[in-house]
Motif scaffolding. Sequence first.
Motif, PDB file in Angstrom:
ATOM      1  N   ILE A 247      -0.322   4.963 -18.215  1.00  0.00           N
ATOM      2  CA  ILE A 247       1.072   5.147 -18.685  1.00  0.00           C
ATOM      3  C   ILE A 247       0.446   6.654 -16.818  1.00  0.00           C
ATOM      4  N   ALA A 251       2.051   6.485 -13.087  1.00  0.00           N
ATOM      5  CA  ALA A 251       2.576   7.995 -12.834  1.00  0.00           C
ATOM      6  C   ALA A 251       1.758   8.245 -11.665  1.00  0.00           C
ATOM      7  N   TRP A 255       3.151   8.928  -8.150  1.00  0.00           N
ATOM      8  CA  TRP A 255       3.253   9.985  -7.393  1.00  0.00           C
ATOM      9  C   TRP A 255       2.537  10.170  -5.525  1.00  0.00           C
TER      10      TRP A 255
END
Length: 270
Positions: A247, A251, A255
Amino acid sequence: MLQYPQIDPVAISLGPVQIHWYGLMYVVGLVAAWWLGRRRAHRLDLNHDDIGDLIFYGAMGIILGGRLGYALFYGLEQLLANPLWLFRIWDGGMSFHGGLAGVLLAAWLFARKHRLAFFQLTDFIAPLVPIGLGAGRLGNFINHELPGRVSDIPWAMVFPPMMGLGPEPRHPSALYEFALEGVVLFAVLWWLSRRPRQRGLISGLFLVLYGTFRFGVEFVRLPDPQLGFIAFGWLTMGQLLTLPMLIAGLALVIWSRRQPVDRAKAAATS
């Protein structure tokens, strides 16, 4: 069906002192990271002494974090019964996820000292790590650790009786991890990082790729005997600890798409 190769886990015996292959694999990983880091030190405007310091920080993070992580995730009962067991590192027991946490803390401290952006540094570190991971899995294999589940595939392996597993052939799961976490992960990250990328991308890919490889191999690797399956009749502790990595990695990759490209500095010439 393959037979487990007859390799003595002890590489060198000097009287009462024994040096195991597993311990030597740590040396291989750290030396490889030091050598590769020196080749790219100019990217962060670091010198060779700085790289030596970085490897020292990382080694402390691996050892302390790896041991503490193993105690908390895989040996909590034993730790509570005898807290001094934590320091019995000669009894074995290291956790990748604990070691990762230790390395991240070490990277944060090093980045503060040298005024580097945290993800700028972790992007630098990520391609240096897989050789050590692969070497560690070879050490596990030689040390009669991480056996796989019973299988009838052509390359299934009969493990030594000393492991208490019986005569059934099994997946050589430690060798799968050597190939994926070591060879494949290094090849992908080293190749992708050959030129500047958005900050955080290489770090995110490390988490995603390692997490994917580890989660998958856990399906053919025996769960830790003191824990068994954690949930659903198939989820292992390794998979449970790997989910946050996946996860966080996804992310971080997302980003990174809005982050600047870290331009590498030209190599110094003499």
